[in-house]
Each structure stands twice: as structure tokens, then as C-alpha cells.
Scaffold this active site. Sequence first.
Site, PDB file in Angstrom:
ATOM      1  N   CYS A   1       0.840  -1.197   0.000  1.00 45.29           N
ATOM      2  CA  CYS A   1       0.000   0.000   0.000  1.00 45.29           C
ATOM      3  C   CYS A   1       0.881   1.255   0.000  1.00 45.29           C
ATOM      4  O   CYS A   1       2.111   1.179   0.111  1.00 45.29           O
ATOM      5  CB  CYS A   1      -0.929   0.001   1.219  1.00 45.29           C
TER       6      CYS A   1
ATOM      7  N   ASP B   1      -4.908   2.885 -41.512  1.00 47.94           N
ATOM      8  CA  ASP B   1      -4.155   2.679 -42.733  1.00 47.94           C
ATOM      9  C   ASP B   1      -4.937   1.668 -43.580  1.00 47.94           C
ATOM     10  O   ASP B   1      -5.807   0.964 -43.069  1.00 47.94           O
ATOM     11  CB  ASP B   1      -2.765   2.144 -42.389  1.00 47.94           C
TER      12      ASP B   1
END
Length: 706
Positions: free
Chosen positions: A22, A402
Amino acid sequence: MSTCRVCELHAESTFKVEGMDCHEEVAILERRLHRLSGLEALHADVMGQRLRIKYDAARLSAAAIAEAVAQTGMRAWLEHEEPAPSAASAGRRGRLAAVSAFFFLAGIALRLAGVAGPLAWAPFVLSIAAGGIFTVRRAAVSARAGLLDINVLMVVAVVGAIALGEWIEAASVVLLFSLAQLLEVRAMDRARGAIGALMDLAPAEALVRRGTADVLLPVDDVAVGDIVLVKPGGKIPLDGRVTAGESFVNQAPVTGESLPVDKLPGDEVFAGTINGRGALDILVTRLHADSTLARIVHLVERAQAQRAPAQAFIDRFARVYTPIVLAAAMLVALAPLALGGPWATWIYRALVLLVISCPCALVISTPVSIVSALAAAARKGVLVKGGARLERMAHTRCVAFDKTGTLTHGRPRVTDVVALDGASEADVLRVAASLEARSEHPIGSAIVAHAMERQIAPVAVEDFQALPGRGAEARAGGTVLIAGSRRLFEERGLCTPDVETAVNRFAAHGRTVVVVGAGGRALGVIGVADEARESARDTVALLRTQGVRHVVLLTGDHEPAARALAESLGLDGFRAGLLPEDKVEAVEDLRRRYGAVAMVGDGVNDAPALAAADIGIAMGVAGSDAALETADVALMADELLRIPFALRLSRATSRNIRANIAFSIVLKSVFLVMAVTGTATLWMAVVADMGASFLVIGNALRLLRE
């Protein structure tokens, strides 16, 4: 020489850290390690439990760093080393929590039975002692470091409750806190395990041919150039190339492809993929540590260590929020001076306020969501390079594709054959295939392949002559055969009105045209095109459901081909004839007009446009080092449907993070008010704080199922 000496003095090491679960543990480590002489930089990765440290090797060693970490109550070892067995395992935490729960329930039973005196509160003392061991140790380390984290606040709250004679309250706080920490550690381990499970896809051993014998060896002992034998149904242990055998291979664990892929001698295979019904001999081309699967795991781990903007904001917020709440708790404790009332009541309320003030749920809400999403994406063959990119992708409003190799297969195919002047389609294809059989051009190969599919055999030709920029001609049995462009037939005076009509029609639909003739007349016209992928239209439709406002085609191909593809797929627009620098300008223009832009390409030819876009998505990069490293998002296979999946996952992650943050802030705000007004108890504060942490982790883990 001096430069080399300087380089030798600087080192960078990555440590695995047990117990760093933590934000509080990170703060403790940073406070302790920054005191070390020679430390240059420190980066903590909570989800990966790693510390990346740069230091002056002349003044600081890896052993000294590990010793400093040990002084915080955590353990550290170099990532490539095996750690010693841990005494502070989750199993031990669980046993101590069970002992604490047993004595707590025993104390409650004695109270209900009417027992009084020392015998009544002794079980609560034992419950506090068993459940609070880890909390007290960590609180002592935090206090020495000058930090007031949740462990210190819990110890203060418990001591305060004992001083006020609230034995049941104190024991319940310790028990609930120990259970919540145990659940949180296990939930975090599950999130970490989602990444570790990727590496477990590959087997640990491989059957290797050594001389005339087949030997089962650990994959780490297999060298490049060895021949590995994979039986039907077995997992492929290492990246390599098939040298013997034929089979289909399920590549979903690595590339996310939905269907198995046929593998023949010369084809590439990846570690962790699953062999089908045939046996394969595979020449190893990459070591275990360098396999595509290992690089995927490395990239995911590196990506989840990068802080998302939301995470950076929350960390800044927590640094301001916690001191403010601590000051508020001090004011509440001193309230009798201004408001009157019993000191014990206001001190108790201040203790509740201290417990609820820890921002752990807030701090952990973002990284667990990010790592869960990254792991879920990787399992589907989608690599996202970090939380910042995942968060940025959620804001995509325009997707630019593309054409060649992205929306299309990237290989030409014969789409139309028109026979003229009494000839048949077979005649047209036979003449064209006879000429193109000697050509290495992709269009010629497509015509030959189409003729073979139609079982039309080419004829033998002689006096073959290539006509650069126009086509080719040859003789067959004294007849002149020609195939090529309209210009060639115009030069030969063979461009009839029928030829003109067919050529114009094909050109309008974006087809490349090959005109075929024999014996001084035009036999027909062949249309060749790079066809759209089967999933292209579905991909565009799904992108629109994800809120994409504009889908556009950016291509260097000529306008008719671009227009035909854009119209067939229902795109919003197209731009044709673009050079690489033109695509960059187009991406910037799209951003100005529509917002965040994602550019999809092959990762090599479209590199400038991919870099210019907010999110660059490279397709089919399995085994490609350069594309894996450079793209923001890398699709391991040429599957367009992974793009709307990645977009949906990014938006689900963004919603998940916002929900976690909102829940944490609202819950803490409510309990802060309840603490001041006296309607919240210590055990309720523990449930609110650690329960919130557990709930946001559980909510984040739902992303693993996306």
C-alpha cells in the site's frame, strides 16, 4: 577511460519487496532509503512489489539497500535471486487472525454469561495481542520514520479505547483491521497473479533432440538452435520455426486469435501456444527469457508500473487530505475547551476520526484497476503500454486506419475477369497466367494463383520480354501474347471501346487493371484488388457503439481504391495519395476537428502517424521487437475486432476508476461527519476504512473478466 570509470560507479538494480502492499509502505521505504548515502533515484511499483533504485556503486551496495529495507519490517532481494522462505506469510496472518477471532468470541461469551473482573477482559487482551502483532510492528517502523500511517492511527485508537475502558471496542478494532488487511493482501495477490499467470502459459520443460536421443530438459537449459519435439495436444515451450511436421496451432494465449492457425515447415511458432493433432519438430530461435511470451509479460509489468494521470492526482490529493484530517482530529479532541462536555467523549470521537482519515482506499483504487485491465487485455492479445495510455485511449473520438495490411489483407486478389471479342474467361486467365508465371510482381502472383484455383494451366511460352512500366509479352506456338496496362494496348492500337469500358468500370471501383491480348486482339480485362478483411465492417460498426464519432481511412493508395474501400465499409471519409509526412498532417487535422485520435497501422510503415496520434495501435506485431516497443497499443494478431475490445476495456477501466474514487470519497465524507457528531464507533470506522479498500479492489478485479 574516465568515462568508463564514471559509468562503473553508477548502478541500477531492481528489488522485489515483500510487504509493500500500500501507499503507506512506499512512504516508509522512501523515508528510510533516502537517508542512504549514494542513493540517486528510487521508483516504487506497488502492484509489482518492486523497487527500482539507481545508486552510486562506490558508496552504496545492493546488500546495504536490502538491509535498510529490512529495518522497515519488509524484506527485499534482487529480482533475479531466489528469496529465503518468509516468516510473515499470508498463512501466518490468517492463523493469527483466527486466534484473535477465537479469543474475541470467547470474551463475548463470558460477558453474556455475566462473568466480571479480570477474567472478563483477559480474552480481549489475548485477542488484541494475537491480531495486533503485525500492526504494532509496522506502526513502530512508521513512527520511527516520522509517518502517521494507518497502522499508527490504529494503535493510537486501540490504546485510547483501552484507556477509556472500552475493551470490546478495542478488540473489535484489532480483529476487524487484521481481517481487512488479510483480505486486502490476498486480493492484491490475485491482481498480481493475473500477470504471473501469463508466464505460466508456457511449459517448464521441453523435449529436446540431442543426437539420437530425446531428452526432457528445463526450458532454461534449451539453447538457440536446438530441435524441440512437440506432441499432439502439447504446449509449445519456446519460440521457434517448424522444421518438420504439419499441424494447426491455437495461438490465442499469445496473439488472441480466435481460430487455430495452420503451421507448415518454415512457419514461426510462439511459446505458450497449443499444438493441434500433428507432431511438430521446432528449431528454437529465442531463449526462454527472450520469448514473445516473456516479452509480453515484461511489457505488461513495465506498463502497470507507470502511473496513470488519475493515480498521480490521487497521490497528490492524499498528501494534502491526510494532514487536514489529522488537524481536524486534534481540534475535535480539544473541543471541550470551547464547547464543554466530557473529555472522554470528544477524545473517542477524535480517535474515530483518526481511523477514518487514512486514504488507503483512495490511493489503491487506480493501480488495481489499471493492472486488472492490462492483464485482461494481454490475455486477449492486446498490449497497452501503461495506465496513461489506457486512460488516454478512453477519450478517443476519432479512429484513423491505414489501408494496406490493416483494413485489407495486404495481398492482391483477382476480383473480376471480363472476356471480350468471343474469348472465354478461361482463355483470358490462361494467357495472363502464362505471361505472369515468370513475374515476381504481387499482381502477377495473384493472377497465377487465381488461375490455379480455377484449375487453368498456363501454356509454355518463349521469347519472354518484360516491358517496364507497361507489362510483358511472349510467344506461344507462334502467337504473340501480351498483358499489361491500358497504355500498352493504346500503343499497340488494341484499345477497343469494350476495353475502355471495362477498364474505366474497374478503375472507378478501385481495381488495378490488367488487359490481356493474343494474336493482335484484346481478349479481356482482369481486375485485381486488395480485399477488405472480413471483420472490417463489424469493427467499424462496433467502434461507433463505443462513441467514436469519426472513422477515416488514411492511405498512400490512389483515390479510386481508397474511395471504393471507404464506401464499402461505411467509413466517414478518406484521404488518398498520402506520403508518411502527409499522414502526420492528416492526424493533426483530425485531432483539431474531432478530439483525441487513435491511428491504426502496421507499426513500421506508419510509424510517424502512429507517433503523432494520441494513441498509436500497431497490428500483428507478434515476434516483432520494434513494433512491440514503439506502439502505444500492440495487437499481437491481425484481428481488427481487438480494436473495439481495447477501446471498450479502456472506457470500462475509466468508469471503474471514477466509481472507486467517488465511492471512497463519499464514504469517508459520511464517516467524517458521523465521527464528529458522535454517531460512528471505532469498529464502524475500521469497517468504513478497510472495507472501502477491499470493496474498491474487488470492483477493480471485475475488469479481469472483461
